[in-house]
Scaffold this motif. Structure first.
Motif, PDB file in Angstrom:
ATOM      1  N   ASP A   1       0.047   4.177   0.015  1.00 25.78           N
ATOM      2  CA  ASP A   1      -0.508   5.260   0.840  1.00 25.78           C
ATOM      3  C   ASP A   1       0.381   5.555   2.054  1.00 25.78           C
ATOM      4  O   ASP A   1       0.325   6.653   2.604  1.00 25.78           O
ATOM      5  N   HIS A   2       1.169   4.586   2.464  1.00 21.91           N
ATOM      6  CA  HIS A   2       1.993   4.751   3.664  1.00 21.91           C
ATOM      7  C   HIS A   2       3.456   5.053   3.349  1.00 21.91           C
ATOM      8  O   HIS A   2       4.307   4.956   4.219  1.00 21.91           O
TER       9      HIS A   2
ATOM     10  N   GLU B   1      -3.416  -1.046   9.647  1.00 27.37           N
ATOM     11  CA  GLU B   1      -3.504  -0.005   8.615  1.00 27.37           C
ATOM     12  C   GLU B   1      -4.363   1.172   9.079  1.00 27.37           C
ATOM     13  O   GLU B   1      -4.049   2.323   8.775  1.00 27.37           O
ATOM     14  N   HIS B   2      -5.421   0.904   9.829  1.00 32.12           N
ATOM     15  CA  HIS B   2      -6.232   1.996  10.368  1.00 32.12           C
ATOM     16  C   HIS B   2      -5.349   2.950  11.164  1.00 32.12           C
ATOM     17  O   HIS B   2      -5.409   4.170  10.986  1.00 32.12           O
TER      18      HIS B   2
ATOM     19  N   HIS C   1     -10.010  10.711  11.716  1.00 30.28           N
ATOM     20  CA  HIS C   1     -10.628   9.798  10.752  1.00 30.28           C
ATOM     21  C   HIS C   1     -11.172  10.552   9.540  1.00 30.28           C
ATOM     22  O   HIS C   1     -11.521  11.725   9.636  1.00 30.28           O
ATOM     23  N   ASP C   2     -11.260   9.843   8.415  1.00 32.83           N
ATOM     24  CA  ASP C   2     -11.841  10.430   7.208  1.00 32.83           C
ATOM     25  C   ASP C   2     -13.312  10.750   7.410  1.00 32.83           C
ATOM     26  O   ASP C   2     -13.812  11.746   6.899  1.00 32.83           O
TER      27      ASP C   2
ATOM     28  N   ASN D   1       0.844  -1.186   0.000  1.00 36.43           N
ATOM     29  CA  ASN D   1       0.000   0.000   0.000  1.00 36.43           C
ATOM     30  C   ASN D   1       0.886   1.245   0.000  1.00 36.43           C
ATOM     31  O   ASN D   1       1.449   1.627   1.026  1.00 36.43           O
TER      32      ASN D   1
ATOM     33  N   TYR E   1      -3.034   4.981   8.977  1.00 32.37           N
ATOM     34  CA  TYR E   1      -3.694   6.064   8.248  1.00 32.37           C
ATOM     35  C   TYR E   1      -3.814   7.331   9.090  1.00 32.37           C
ATOM     36  O   TYR E   1      -4.066   8.415   8.540  1.00 32.37           O
TER      37      TYR E   1
END
Length: 188
Positions: free
Chosen positions: A39-40, A122-123, A153-154, A37, A126
């Motif tokens: 994203d990280h 992963e949470h 959080h999103d 991922n 993020y």
């Protein structure tokens, strides 16, 4: 499948968990792995003592919800001996004070599925973002690594508000994502 980290059966209140860091580099941070991922990527080059993990004996309750994972940027709101004691605790437990610390509920992690464990880790990851400077550009440390910051959080909204008034842009995006097939399907 790469074996996932498991907390020790008999453990004190907290214990360092460098095995989670190693697992991440074998899976989610590894471009050759199916779970990779990008994203990280802002934390890929952080070392185990900079991006640290701990097992907590159990979770805790906060605002009516069970907390099973927490990401934090260790900060010391004290001076003198109190500050030095706090720093000493991190050094004794982890070797030094990390830039970011992720703590996971050992009881939950022993019992959850592989995919639930990966989702929890992963949470928490993020929550860590590449910090922006005053002009909105990515900020870097003197060693070239990204400066890190924490985000919420999103989607943060109550079910009742969405039921009564509808969702905002973040809620609608989450709804669209929920209606798609997940990118990963991990066999437990």
């Amino acid at each position: 499948m790469i074996k996932r980290p498991m907390p020790p059966e008999d453990m004190p209140m907290f214990v360092a968990a460098p095995e989670i860091y190693e697992w991440l580099h074998d899976t989610i941070f590894n471009p050759d792995h199916a779970w990779y991922n990008a994203d990280h990527e802002h934390v890929f080059d952080y070392q185990v003592n900079e991006l640290a993990f701990m097992w907590a004996h159990s979770g805790f309750d906060k605002a009516g919800k069970r907390v099973i994972g927490q990401c934090e940027k260790p900060m010391f709101m004290a001076g003198g001996w109190k500050r030095e004691r706090q720093i000493m605790w991190f050094e004794d437990m982890l070797g030094e004070v990390p830039d970011m610390l992720i703590t996971l509920d050992a009881q939950y992690c022993r019992e959850c599925s592989y995919s639930d464990f990966a989702a929890l880790v992963e949470h928490e990851l993020y929550h860590i973002v590449h910090k922006l400077d005053n002009y909105g550009a990515p900020s870097f440390r003197s060693d070239g690594k990204p400066r890190l910051d924490l985000v919420s959080h999103d989607v943060e909204e109550f079910n009742g508000v969405v039921r009564r008034y509808g969702g905002d842009e973040a809620v609608m995006k989450m709804t669209d994502l929920q209606n798609q097939e997940p990118e990963l399907k991990i066999d437990d």
